[in-house]
Structures are given as C-alpha cells and as structure tokens.
Design a protein around this motif. Structure first.
Motif, mmCIF file in Angstrom:
data_model
loop_
_atom_site.group_PDB
_atom_site.id
_atom_site.type_symbol
_atom_site.label_atom_id
_atom_site.label_comp_id
_atom_site.label_asym_id
_atom_site.label_seq_id
_atom_site.Cartn_x
_atom_site.Cartn_y
_atom_site.Cartn_z
ATOM 1 N N GLN A 8 31.990 41.186 71.488
ATOM 2 C CA GLN A 8 31.092 40.175 72.044
ATOM 3 C C GLN A 8 30.163 39.563 71.005
ATOM 4 O O GLN A 8 29.744 38.428 71.157
ATOM 5 C CB GLN A 8 30.253 40.771 73.175
ATOM 6 C CG GLN A 8 31.047 41.040 74.422
ATOM 7 C CD GLN A 8 30.189 41.621 75.524
ATOM 8 O OE1 GLN A 8 29.047 42.028 75.304
ATOM 9 N NE2 GLN A 8 30.734 41.674 76.726
ATOM 10 N N HIS A 9 29.826 40.307 69.962
ATOM 11 C CA HIS A 9 28.780 39.854 69.041
ATOM 12 C C HIS A 9 29.272 39.510 67.640
ATOM 13 O O HIS A 9 28.480 39.051 66.823
ATOM 14 C CB HIS A 9 27.666 40.906 68.962
ATOM 15 C CG HIS A 9 26.948 41.074 70.259
ATOM 16 N ND1 HIS A 9 25.966 40.212 70.681
ATOM 17 C CD2 HIS A 9 27.096 41.977 71.249
ATOM 18 C CE1 HIS A 9 25.534 40.584 71.862
ATOM 19 N NE2 HIS A 9 26.207 41.666 72.232
ATOM 20 N N SER A 69 16.646 46.362 69.158
ATOM 21 C CA SER A 69 17.818 45.480 69.203
ATOM 22 C C SER A 69 19.061 46.224 69.694
ATOM 23 O O SER A 69 19.981 45.605 70.228
ATOM 24 C CB SER A 69 18.060 44.861 67.829
ATOM 25 O OG SER A 69 18.323 45.867 66.880
ATOM 26 N N ASN A 72 18.310 46.994 73.704
ATOM 27 C CA ASN A 72 18.274 45.795 74.543
ATOM 28 C C ASN A 72 19.441 44.853 74.294
ATOM 29 O O ASN A 72 19.338 43.661 74.589
ATOM 30 C CB ASN A 72 16.949 45.054 74.312
ATOM 31 C CG ASN A 72 15.765 45.908 74.636
ATOM 32 O OD1 ASN A 72 15.795 46.686 75.573
ATOM 33 N ND2 ASN A 72 14.715 45.800 73.854
ATOM 34 N N GLN A 74 22.294 42.622 74.818
ATOM 35 C CA GLN A 74 22.767 41.925 76.008
ATOM 36 C C GLN A 74 24.135 41.310 75.729
ATOM 37 O O GLN A 74 24.401 40.870 74.622
ATOM 38 C CB GLN A 74 21.784 40.815 76.403
ATOM 39 C CG GLN A 74 20.405 41.329 76.769
ATOM 40 C CD GLN A 74 20.416 42.178 78.015
ATOM 41 O OE1 GLN A 74 21.089 41.875 78.984
ATOM 42 N NE2 GLN A 74 19.678 43.280 77.974
ATOM 43 N N PRO A 75 24.980 41.252 76.745
ATOM 44 C CA PRO A 75 26.278 40.600 76.550
ATOM 45 C C PRO A 75 26.093 39.099 76.310
ATOM 46 O O PRO A 75 25.175 38.494 76.866
ATOM 47 C CB PRO A 75 27.038 40.874 77.837
ATOM 48 C CG PRO A 75 26.011 41.232 78.840
ATOM 49 C CD PRO A 75 24.839 41.779 78.098
ATOM 50 N N THR A 76 26.961 38.549 75.488
ATOM 51 C CA THR A 76 26.920 37.110 75.273
ATOM 52 C C THR A 76 27.796 36.436 76.307
ATOM 53 O O THR A 76 28.726 37.017 76.835
ATOM 54 C CB THR A 76 27.406 36.743 73.861
ATOM 55 O OG1 THR A 76 28.719 37.243 73.701
ATOM 56 C CG2 THR A 76 26.504 37.330 72.805
ATOM 57 N N ARG A 77 27.491 35.219 76.590
ATOM 58 C CA ARG A 77 28.279 34.500 77.606
ATOM 59 C C ARG A 77 29.019 33.381 76.983
ATOM 60 O O ARG A 77 28.840 32.785 76.085
ATOM 61 C CB ARG A 77 27.356 34.004 78.696
ATOM 62 C CG ARG A 77 26.816 35.185 79.492
ATOM 63 C CD ARG A 77 25.962 34.687 80.646
ATOM 64 N NE ARG A 77 25.700 35.709 81.609
ATOM 65 C CZ ARG A 77 24.815 36.660 81.488
ATOM 66 N NH1 ARG A 77 24.124 36.775 80.416
ATOM 67 N NH2 ARG A 77 24.625 37.526 82.447
#
Length: 77
Positions: A8-9, A69, A72, A74-77
């Motif tokens: 995802q990142h 970091s 927290n 978070q998934p990317t969209r």
C-alpha cells in the motif's frame, strides 16, 4: 500486515526492489546470529542467552511500536 503495508505504501515501480532488500536484511542476519549464539551460550549459559534474546526481541518490537508513524499507519486509497 507487513506485506499489506508494503504494497500500500511503496510505489508499484519500486515494490520488487524494496521487497528484495527487506528479504535480504531479514535472512542475512539469521546465519550471523546462529554463529554468534554458540560461543556466547558456552560462555554465559544457554538460559541467560535465551532470556537476553527474549528481552532484545521485546525491546525491538516495542521500539518499533513507539514510533507514531508505525502505530498510526493508515491504508492508502
């Protein structure tokens, strides 16, 4: 979860390279640790080495979780 976060990142064009470096770093340390633990266990005792290894593992895991970091992420969209 690590693989999902990696996908995802990390940009698609760099994902293979980043995953390769991750695997290399993960697997390269195993033989070094196996070579080092025998003389250390002979010198101080296997129970002490096992306890020290558990403490080191817990400290590294909690150290990673101490970074906001990481906690927290978070998934990317």
């Amino acid at each position: 979860m690590w693989d999902t976060a990696l996908q995802q990142h990390v940009p698609q064009q760099a994902l293979s390279r980043v995953a390769s470096y991750d695997s290399l770093g993960s697997f390269a340390a195993v033989p070094l640790g196996q070579l080092a633990v025998t003389p250390i266990a002979a010198a101080v005792g296997s129970a002490h080495v096992a306890i020290a290894g558990a403490i080191l593992w817990a400290a590294m895991s909690l150290g990673a979780l101490a970074a906001p970091s990481v906690r927290n992420l978070q998934p990317t969209r």
